[in-house]
Design a protein around this motif. Sequence first.
Motif, PDB file in Angstrom:
ATOM      1  N   ASP A  84       0.836  -1.191   0.000  1.00 30.02           N
ATOM      2  CA  ASP A  84       0.000   0.000   0.000  1.00 30.02           C
ATOM      3  C   ASP A  84       0.873   1.244   0.000  1.00 30.02           C
ATOM      4  O   ASP A  84       1.941   1.270   0.605  1.00 30.02           O
ATOM      5  CB  ASP A  84      -0.902   0.017   1.228  1.00 30.02           C
ATOM      6  CG  ASP A  84      -1.883  -1.138   1.238  1.00 30.02           C
ATOM      7  OD1 ASP A  84      -2.278  -1.567   0.144  1.00 30.02           O
ATOM      8  OD2 ASP A  84      -2.243  -1.601   2.337  1.00 30.02           O
ATOM      9  N   ALA A  85       0.382   2.286  -0.667  1.00 29.80           N
ATOM     10  CA  ALA A  85       1.101   3.555  -0.689  1.00 29.80           C
ATOM     11  C   ALA A  85       0.925   4.255   0.652  1.00 29.80           C
ATOM     12  O   ALA A  85      -0.195   4.531   1.076  1.00 29.80           O
ATOM     13  CB  ALA A  85       0.605   4.432  -1.823  1.00 29.80           C
ATOM     14  N   LEU A  86       2.015   4.509   1.329  1.00 30.27           N
ATOM     15  CA  LEU A  86       1.986   5.248   2.583  1.00 30.27           C
ATOM     16  C   LEU A  86       1.958   6.741   2.291  1.00 30.27           C
ATOM     17  O   LEU A  86       1.151   7.490   2.841  1.00 30.27           O
ATOM     18  CB  LEU A  86       3.221   4.893   3.417  1.00 30.27           C
ATOM     19  CG  LEU A  86       3.357   5.554   4.780  1.00 30.27           C
ATOM     20  CD1 LEU A  86       2.263   5.060   5.723  1.00 30.27           C
ATOM     21  CD2 LEU A  86       4.737   5.255   5.377  1.00 30.27           C
ATOM     22  N   LEU A  87       2.843   7.171   1.405  1.00 38.31           N
ATOM     23  CA  LEU A  87       2.897   8.560   0.942  1.00 38.31           C
ATOM     24  C   LEU A  87       2.689   8.566  -0.560  1.00 38.31           C
ATOM     25  O   LEU A  87       3.327   7.806  -1.280  1.00 38.31           O
ATOM     26  CB  LEU A  87       4.263   9.179   1.277  1.00 38.31           C
ATOM     27  CG  LEU A  87       4.489  10.604   0.773  1.00 38.31           C
ATOM     28  CD1 LEU A  87       3.664  11.598   1.583  1.00 38.31           C
ATOM     29  CD2 LEU A  87       5.970  10.972   0.830  1.00 38.31           C
ATOM     30  N   ASP A  88       1.789   9.422  -1.023  1.00 41.55           N
ATOM     31  CA  ASP A  88       1.490   9.489  -2.453  1.00 41.55           C
ATOM     32  C   ASP A  88       1.469  10.948  -2.892  1.00 41.55           C
ATOM     33  O   ASP A  88       0.605  11.727  -2.476  1.00 41.55           O
ATOM     34  CB  ASP A  88       0.133   8.833  -2.732  1.00 41.55           C
ATOM     35  CG  ASP A  88      -0.082   8.555  -4.211  1.00 41.55           C
ATOM     36  OD1 ASP A  88       0.883   8.670  -4.988  1.00 41.55           O
ATOM     37  OD2 ASP A  88      -1.218   8.205  -4.580  1.00 41.55           O
ATOM     38  N   VAL A  89       2.455  11.320  -3.675  1.00 35.84           N
ATOM     39  CA  VAL A  89       2.581  12.686  -4.192  1.00 35.84           C
ATOM     40  C   VAL A  89       2.202  12.656  -5.670  1.00 35.84           C
ATOM     41  O   VAL A  89       2.786  11.895  -6.441  1.00 35.84           O
ATOM     42  CB  VAL A  89       4.024  13.206  -4.016  1.00 35.84           C
ATOM     43  CG1 VAL A  89       4.179  14.585  -4.637  1.00 35.84           C
ATOM     44  CG2 VAL A  89       4.409  13.217  -2.542  1.00 35.84           C
ATOM     45  N   PHE A 148      -1.291  10.942   2.672  1.00 33.78           N
ATOM     46  CA  PHE A 148      -0.552  10.122   3.634  1.00 33.78           C
ATOM     47  C   PHE A 148      -1.523   9.145   4.271  1.00 33.78           C
ATOM     48  O   PHE A 148      -2.566   9.543   4.778  1.00 33.78           O
ATOM     49  CB  PHE A 148       0.094  11.006   4.704  1.00 33.78           C
ATOM     50  CG  PHE A 148       0.859  10.244   5.753  1.00 33.78           C
ATOM     51  CD1 PHE A 148       2.010   9.545   5.414  1.00 33.78           C
ATOM     52  CD2 PHE A 148       0.418  10.211   7.071  1.00 33.78           C
ATOM     53  CE1 PHE A 148       2.708   8.825   6.376  1.00 33.78           C
ATOM     54  CE2 PHE A 148       1.118   9.497   8.027  1.00 33.78           C
ATOM     55  CZ  PHE A 148       2.262   8.802   7.691  1.00 33.78           C
ATOM     56  N   GLN A 149      -1.182   7.868   4.189  1.00 35.02           N
ATOM     57  CA  GLN A 149      -2.048   6.801   4.696  1.00 35.02           C
ATOM     58  C   GLN A 149      -3.461   6.907   4.128  1.00 35.02           C
ATOM     59  O   GLN A 149      -4.450   6.653   4.820  1.00 35.02           O
ATOM     60  CB  GLN A 149      -2.083   6.807   6.222  1.00 35.02           C
ATOM     61  CG  GLN A 149      -0.743   6.436   6.847  1.00 35.02           C
ATOM     62  CD  GLN A 149      -0.775   6.397   8.361  1.00 35.02           C
ATOM     63  OE1 GLN A 149      -1.396   7.254   8.999  1.00 35.02           O
ATOM     64  NE2 GLN A 149      -0.111   5.416   8.954  1.00 35.02           N
ATOM     65  N   GLY A 150      -3.557   7.276   2.863  1.00 39.35           N
ATOM     66  CA  GLY A 150      -4.850   7.337   2.187  1.00 39.35           C
ATOM     67  C   GLY A 150      -5.632   8.612   2.402  1.00 39.35           C
ATOM     68  O   GLY A 150      -6.716   8.780   1.831  1.00 39.35           O
ATOM     69  N   ASN A 151      -5.104   9.527   3.231  1.00 36.40           N
ATOM     70  CA  ASN A 151      -5.792  10.788   3.502  1.00 36.40           C
ATOM     71  C   ASN A 151      -5.041  11.950   2.854  1.00 36.40           C
ATOM     72  O   ASN A 151      -3.821  12.064   3.031  1.00 36.40           O
ATOM     73  CB  ASN A 151      -5.885  11.033   5.008  1.00 36.40           C
ATOM     74  CG  ASN A 151      -6.643   9.936   5.722  1.00 36.40           C
ATOM     75  OD1 ASN A 151      -7.784   9.632   5.369  1.00 36.40           O
ATOM     76  ND2 ASN A 151      -6.012   9.330   6.721  1.00 36.40           N
ATOM     77  N   GLU A 152      -5.750  12.802   2.141  1.00 36.80           N
ATOM     78  CA  GLU A 152      -5.090  13.943   1.520  1.00 36.80           C
ATOM     79  C   GLU A 152      -4.642  14.931   2.592  1.00 36.80           C
ATOM     80  O   GLU A 152      -5.409  15.307   3.480  1.00 36.80           O
ATOM     81  CB  GLU A 152      -6.004  14.640   0.523  1.00 36.80           C
ATOM     82  CG  GLU A 152      -5.280  15.741  -0.240  1.00 36.80           C
ATOM     83  CD  GLU A 152      -6.111  16.374  -1.348  1.00 36.80           C
ATOM     84  OE1 GLU A 152      -5.720  17.465  -1.798  1.00 36.80           O
ATOM     85  OE2 GLU A 152      -7.129  15.771  -1.741  1.00 36.80           O
ATOM     86  N   ILE A 200       0.454  17.510  10.318  1.00 38.23           N
ATOM     87  CA  ILE A 200       1.078  16.459   9.505  1.00 38.23           C
ATOM     88  C   ILE A 200       2.044  15.656  10.375  1.00 38.23           C
ATOM     89  O   ILE A 200       2.097  14.430  10.296  1.00 38.23           O
ATOM     90  CB  ILE A 200       1.809  17.074   8.290  1.00 38.23           C
ATOM     91  CG1 ILE A 200       0.796  17.712   7.331  1.00 38.23           C
ATOM     92  CG2 ILE A 200       2.641  16.020   7.557  1.00 38.23           C
ATOM     93  CD1 ILE A 200       1.426  18.458   6.163  1.00 38.23           C
ATOM     94  N   ALA A 201       2.801  16.347  11.228  1.00 36.45           N
ATOM     95  CA  ALA A 201       3.720  15.656  12.140  1.00 36.45           C
ATOM     96  C   ALA A 201       2.950  14.760  13.104  1.00 36.45           C
ATOM     97  O   ALA A 201       3.365  13.622  13.372  1.00 36.45           O
ATOM     98  CB  ALA A 201       4.547  16.684  12.911  1.00 36.45           C
ATOM     99  N   ARG A 202       1.826  15.244  13.611  1.00 43.15           N
ATOM    100  CA  ARG A 202       1.021  14.437  14.543  1.00 43.15           C
ATOM    101  C   ARG A 202       0.439  13.203  13.866  1.00 43.15           C
ATOM    102  O   ARG A 202       0.198  12.187  14.514  1.00 43.15           O
ATOM    103  CB  ARG A 202      -0.109  15.284  15.132  1.00 43.15           C
ATOM    104  CG  ARG A 202       0.361  16.332  16.139  1.00 43.15           C
ATOM    105  CD  ARG A 202      -0.822  17.002  16.815  1.00 43.15           C
ATOM    106  NE  ARG A 202      -0.389  17.988  17.781  1.00 43.15           N
ATOM    107  CZ  ARG A 202      -0.234  19.288  17.521  1.00 43.15           C
ATOM    108  NH1 ARG A 202      -0.503  19.745  16.296  1.00 43.15           N
ATOM    109  NH2 ARG A 202       0.170  20.123  18.452  1.00 43.15           N
ATOM    110  N   MET A 203       0.223  13.290  12.558  1.00 46.03           N
ATOM    111  CA  MET A 203      -0.319  12.160  11.811  1.00 46.03           C
ATOM    112  C   MET A 203       0.710  11.048  11.629  1.00 46.03           C
ATOM    113  O   MET A 203       0.355   9.927  11.272  1.00 46.03           O
ATOM    114  CB  MET A 203      -0.831  12.628  10.446  1.00 46.03           C
ATOM    115  CG  MET A 203      -2.054  13.523  10.525  1.00 46.03           C
ATOM    116  SD  MET A 203      -2.482  14.248   8.914  1.00 46.03           S
ATOM    117  CE  MET A 203      -3.060  12.790   8.044  1.00 46.03           C
TER     118      MET A 203
END
Length: 238
Positions: free
Chosen positions: A2-7, A63-67, A76-79
């Motif tokens: 699964d894509a963890l980070l997707d840019v 990140f983790q499927g969430n934009e 973002i750091a807390r995520m």
Amino acid sequence: MDALLDVKNINCGYGSLQILWDVSLNVSEGEIVCILGPNGAGKTTLLNSIMNLLSIWDGTVSFQGNEITGVDTSNIARMGVGYVPEGKYLFEALSVYENLLLGAYTVSDQNEIKKRIERVYSLFPRLAERKKQASGTLSGGERQMLAIGRALMSEPTLLMLDEPSMGLSPKNTMLVMDAVATLHQEQGVSVLIVEQNVKAALDISNRGYIIEHGRISYSGEKKDILESKEIQEAYLGV
């Protein structure tokens, strides 16, 4: 995986100066991915845009499927995204231990904080030896270890490193890269690493991207990058 980070297709820059052009990349869970390229290619700009330290003009970051495009950097750091920027930014008047504590600012459980500090010390034994020492008096290699250790105090799922070998001796470069590989193997942290030291980065990576003039010019598995004659001549001096 699964894509963890997707840019996807991001464009951004400073003022009216565009630096990144339709850049896309991804990091899957359990991967170490490197971003290679010359000075001024846009590598740091890319990491800053992922962390929303620089606003994206077009495109998305997930990140983790969430934009997370446009999400506040602290959120973002807390995520679960840890970022160690180039320059090893530390609170130089504070001790090694105090700098690590600042990395756990969102954690209230003192026992948990203690466990995390011990994990950092096990990864970087030199920090344990210097825990009472002011961070401003550390060597370059020790400062980089502390910068990474502080990022790890938030227990990130993804760790992003910008030029971790910059200014380090070959010995300290090896120590830092070995620690990143150990962190990945033992704790399962995924890593996105920007580096000019191509050999050091590829040694620990699964695959990589090459960015030139703000565009991704090549992507592939480590083996493909190492075997490419064009890349060898351009980046490895072969």
